[in-house]
Design a protein around this motif. Structure first.
Motif, PDB file in Angstrom:
ATOM      1  N   GLY A  36       4.983  -0.524   6.942  1.00 25.96           N
ATOM      2  CA  GLY A  36       5.865  -1.785   6.862  1.00 25.96           C
ATOM      3  C   GLY A  36       6.123  -2.257   5.575  1.00 25.96           C
ATOM      4  O   GLY A  36       6.156  -1.862   4.471  1.00 25.96           O
ATOM      5  N   GLY A  37       6.037  -3.701   5.565  1.00 27.10           N
ATOM      6  CA  GLY A  37       6.203  -4.313   4.200  1.00 27.10           C
ATOM      7  C   GLY A  37       4.783  -4.420   3.658  1.00 27.10           C
ATOM      8  O   GLY A  37       3.891  -3.978   3.799  1.00 27.10           O
ATOM      9  N   ALA A  38       4.822  -5.708   3.005  1.00 24.81           N
ATOM     10  CA  ALA A  38       3.620  -6.194   1.996  1.00 24.81           C
ATOM     11  C   ALA A  38       2.459  -6.355   3.177  1.00 24.81           C
ATOM     12  O   ALA A  38       2.771  -7.060   4.081  1.00 24.81           O
ATOM     13  CB  ALA A  38       3.829  -7.207   1.095  1.00 24.81           C
ATOM     14  N   THR A  39       1.231  -6.191   2.705  1.00 23.81           N
ATOM     15  CA  THR A  39       0.069  -6.301   3.501  1.00 23.81           C
ATOM     16  C   THR A  39      -0.471  -7.620   2.994  1.00 23.81           C
ATOM     17  O   THR A  39      -1.270  -8.184   3.774  1.00 23.81           O
ATOM     18  CB  THR A  39      -0.926  -5.245   3.615  1.00 23.81           C
ATOM     19  N   ASN A  40      -0.661  -7.921   1.813  1.00 24.71           N
ATOM     20  CA  ASN A  40      -1.390  -8.924   1.249  1.00 24.71           C
ATOM     21  C   ASN A  40      -0.451  -9.901   0.323  1.00 24.71           C
ATOM     22  O   ASN A  40       0.311  -9.429  -0.282  1.00 24.71           O
ATOM     23  CB  ASN A  40      -2.439  -8.608   0.220  1.00 24.71           C
ATOM     24  N   TYR A  41      -0.513 -11.079   0.699  1.00 26.02           N
ATOM     25  CA  TYR A  41       0.500 -11.934  -0.204  1.00 26.02           C
ATOM     26  C   TYR A  41      -0.401 -12.859  -1.251  1.00 26.02           C
ATOM     27  O   TYR A  41      -1.671 -13.034  -1.033  1.00 26.02           O
ATOM     28  CB  TYR A  41       1.297 -13.198   0.752  1.00 26.02           C
TER      29      TYR A  41
ATOM     30  N   SER B 294      -8.827  -3.940 -10.805  1.00 26.66           N
ATOM     31  CA  SER B 294      -9.645  -3.480  -9.523  1.00 26.66           C
ATOM     32  C   SER B 294      -9.536  -2.039  -9.594  1.00 26.66           C
ATOM     33  O   SER B 294     -10.373  -1.292  -9.043  1.00 26.66           O
ATOM     34  CB  SER B 294      -9.596  -4.317  -8.474  1.00 26.66           C
ATOM     35  N   GLY B 295      -8.166  -1.422  -9.716  1.00 26.44           N
ATOM     36  CA  GLY B 295      -8.168   0.140  -9.651  1.00 26.44           C
ATOM     37  C   GLY B 295      -7.697   0.566  -8.108  1.00 26.44           C
ATOM     38  O   GLY B 295      -7.156   1.532  -8.026  1.00 26.44           O
ATOM     39  N   THR B 296      -8.391  -0.112  -7.331  1.00 30.49           N
ATOM     40  CA  THR B 296      -8.331   0.629  -5.965  1.00 30.49           C
ATOM     41  C   THR B 296      -8.201  -0.595  -4.815  1.00 30.49           C
ATOM     42  O   THR B 296      -8.541  -1.638  -5.354  1.00 30.49           O
ATOM     43  CB  THR B 296      -9.502   1.312  -5.652  1.00 30.49           C
ATOM     44  N   GLU B 297      -7.397  -0.198  -3.722  1.00 36.72           N
ATOM     45  CA  GLU B 297      -7.461  -1.138  -2.654  1.00 36.72           C
ATOM     46  C   GLU B 297      -8.438  -1.297  -2.064  1.00 36.72           C
ATOM     47  O   GLU B 297      -9.505  -0.327  -2.114  1.00 36.72           O
ATOM     48  CB  GLU B 297      -6.092  -0.480  -2.040  1.00 36.72           C
ATOM     49  N   SER B 298      -8.843  -2.364  -1.266  1.00 40.62           N
ATOM     50  CA  SER B 298     -10.001  -2.664  -0.568  1.00 40.62           C
ATOM     51  C   SER B 298     -10.033  -1.805   0.450  1.00 40.62           C
ATOM     52  O   SER B 298     -11.281  -1.178   0.767  1.00 40.62           O
ATOM     53  CB  SER B 298      -9.808  -3.925   0.056  1.00 40.62           C
ATOM     54  N   ARG B 299      -9.084  -1.144   1.080  1.00 44.22           N
ATOM     55  CA  ARG B 299      -9.351  -0.244   2.255  1.00 44.22           C
ATOM     56  C   ARG B 299      -9.899   1.082   1.509  1.00 44.22           C
ATOM     57  O   ARG B 299     -10.603   1.671   2.294  1.00 44.22           O
ATOM     58  CB  ARG B 299      -7.803  -0.014   3.014  1.00 44.22           C
ATOM     59  N   GLU B 300      -9.205   1.461   0.487  1.00 37.96           N
ATOM     60  CA  GLU B 300      -9.895   2.517  -0.241  1.00 37.96           C
ATOM     61  C   GLU B 300     -11.403   2.609  -0.448  1.00 37.96           C
ATOM     62  O   GLU B 300     -12.007   3.626  -0.195  1.00 37.96           O
ATOM     63  CB  GLU B 300      -9.320   2.995  -1.350  1.00 37.96           C
TER      64      GLU B 300
ATOM     65  N   LEU C 197     -11.178   1.366  11.917  1.00 38.85           N
ATOM     66  CA  LEU C 197     -10.924   0.406  10.814  1.00 38.85           C
ATOM     67  C   LEU C 197      -9.054  -0.160  10.726  1.00 38.85           C
ATOM     68  O   LEU C 197      -8.797  -1.308  10.829  1.00 38.85           O
ATOM     69  CB  LEU C 197     -10.838   1.100   9.362  1.00 38.85           C
ATOM     70  N   ALA C 198      -8.377   0.909  11.353  1.00 39.77           N
ATOM     71  CA  ALA C 198      -6.939   0.538  11.362  1.00 39.77           C
ATOM     72  C   ALA C 198      -6.812  -0.400  12.524  1.00 39.77           C
ATOM     73  O   ALA C 198      -5.853  -1.188  12.501  1.00 39.77           O
ATOM     74  CB  ALA C 198      -6.021   1.928  11.638  1.00 39.77           C
ATOM     75  N   ARG C 199      -7.641  -0.387  13.533  1.00 43.57           N
ATOM     76  CA  ARG C 199      -7.512  -1.256  14.701  1.00 43.57           C
ATOM     77  C   ARG C 199      -8.400  -2.579  14.537  1.00 43.57           C
ATOM     78  O   ARG C 199      -8.483  -3.182  15.412  1.00 43.57           O
ATOM     79  CB  ARG C 199      -7.862  -0.582  16.042  1.00 43.57           C
ATOM     80  N   HIS C 200      -8.750  -2.667  13.350  1.00 42.60           N
ATOM     81  CA  HIS C 200      -9.850  -3.972  13.071  1.00 42.60           C
ATOM     82  C   HIS C 200     -11.000  -3.963  13.822  1.00 42.60           C
ATOM     83  O   HIS C 200     -11.476  -5.226  14.142  1.00 42.60           O
ATOM     84  CB  HIS C 200      -8.971  -5.380  12.892  1.00 42.60           C
TER      85      HIS C 200
ATOM     86  N   SER D 266       0.899  -1.189  -0.218  1.00 40.94           N
ATOM     87  CA  SER D 266      -0.137  -0.070   0.022  1.00 40.94           C
ATOM     88  C   SER D 266       0.709   1.255  -0.055  1.00 40.94           C
ATOM     89  O   SER D 266       1.983   1.179   0.603  1.00 40.94           O
ATOM     90  CB  SER D 266      -0.940  -0.275   1.300  1.00 40.94           C
ATOM     91  N   ALA D 267       0.314   2.361  -0.572  1.00 42.69           N
ATOM     92  CA  ALA D 267       1.088   3.300  -0.620  1.00 42.69           C
ATOM     93  C   ALA D 267       1.275   4.185   0.818  1.00 42.69           C
ATOM     94  O   ALA D 267       2.178   4.943   1.113  1.00 42.69           O
ATOM     95  CB  ALA D 267       0.369   4.638  -1.656  1.00 42.69           C
ATOM     96  N   ASP D 268       0.513   4.126   1.714  1.00 45.18           N
ATOM     97  CA  ASP D 268       0.500   4.561   3.025  1.00 45.18           C
ATOM     98  C   ASP D 268       1.307   3.422   4.172  1.00 45.18           C
ATOM     99  O   ASP D 268       1.001   3.908   5.212  1.00 45.18           O
ATOM    100  CB  ASP D 268      -0.803   5.142   3.418  1.00 45.18           C
ATOM    101  N   SER D 269       1.613   2.312   3.521  1.00 48.44           N
ATOM    102  CA  SER D 269       1.956   1.302   4.372  1.00 48.44           C
ATOM    103  C   SER D 269       3.206   1.661   4.982  1.00 48.44           C
ATOM    104  O   SER D 269       4.184   2.340   4.400  1.00 48.44           O
ATOM    105  CB  SER D 269       2.142   0.057   3.541  1.00 48.44           C
TER     106      SER D 269
END
Length: 196
Positions: free
Chosen positions: A64-69, A76-82, A117-120, A59-62
């Motif tokens: 750390g490392g990768a979020t999805n493997y 799809s054009g956009t990330e699920s979070r967006e 959302l950030a804290r699930h 993610s652009a605002d990540s």
């Protein structure tokens, strides 16, 4: 699959690079040479009704490392979070308009949603309850005359369920919400007198 790199541990050149997992491993001794590789190449795989890219999504605002493997759908054009935040913005905006709240309240409620959302904290809860709880938290922190039952009436949802969601969110987010206390009967009385 040999990549031409030597193992630092045993000196072997038999290094397996797996772009989908993002690592490089020596097949001779099993040493992980690199982890969370970021590559510029894109690999595709045929799926049931189209193609999918193989790899990690960063993610652009990540921070750390990768979020999805693994695989993610191409196009799809956009990330699920967006998408989730966009839906929340629409839902919160509609609710704020029905309660005659300004954009300031809508933006504050959306920020509370982003924190949840950030804290699930949104998992396993209905979107309307989360939106309503965020708007109510905003109303309480900003000192408006809106009550939980007002939001419940607008959305036609159970006031008790909404109250449980509100308490869970406000406690989990550690939001210092001013108590209504003894002034509550006067608070609601002035509200209803203003209507008459």
């Amino acid at each position: 699959m040999s990549s031409g790199v030597r193992c630092k541990n045993c000196g072997s050149t038999e290094i397996e690079v797996d772009n989908a997992r993002g690592d490089a491993v020596c097949t001779n001794c099993g040493t992980v040479l690199e982890d969370n590789l970021i590559v510029s190449e894109v690999q595709f795989e045929e799926v049931g009704h189209g193609s999918a890219a193989i790899g990690q999504f960063v993610s652009a605002d990540s921070s750390g490392g990768a979020t999805n493997y693994g695989k993610f759908q191409v196009g799809s054009g956009t990330e699920s979070r967006e998408v989730t935040i966009k839906k929340a913005k629409n839902g919160i905006t509609m609710l704020c308009q029905q309660l005659q709240l300004t954009n300031h309240y809508m933006e504050t409620a959306l920020n509370f949603f982003k924190m949840a959302l950030a804290r699930h904290l949104t998992r396993g809860r209905r979107n309307t309850h989360i939106y309503a709880a965020c708007v109510y938290i905003t109303c309480r922190t900003e000192g408006t005359s809106h009550l939980l039952i007002d939001i419940s009436d607008v959305l036609q949802i159970c006031c008790y369920e909404l109250g449980r969601t509100y308490l869970k969110l406000s406690n989990a987010l550690c939001i210092n919400i001013p108590s209504v206390g003894e002034s509550w009967p006067c608070f609601s009385m002035f509200k209803f007198i203003h209507v008459i």
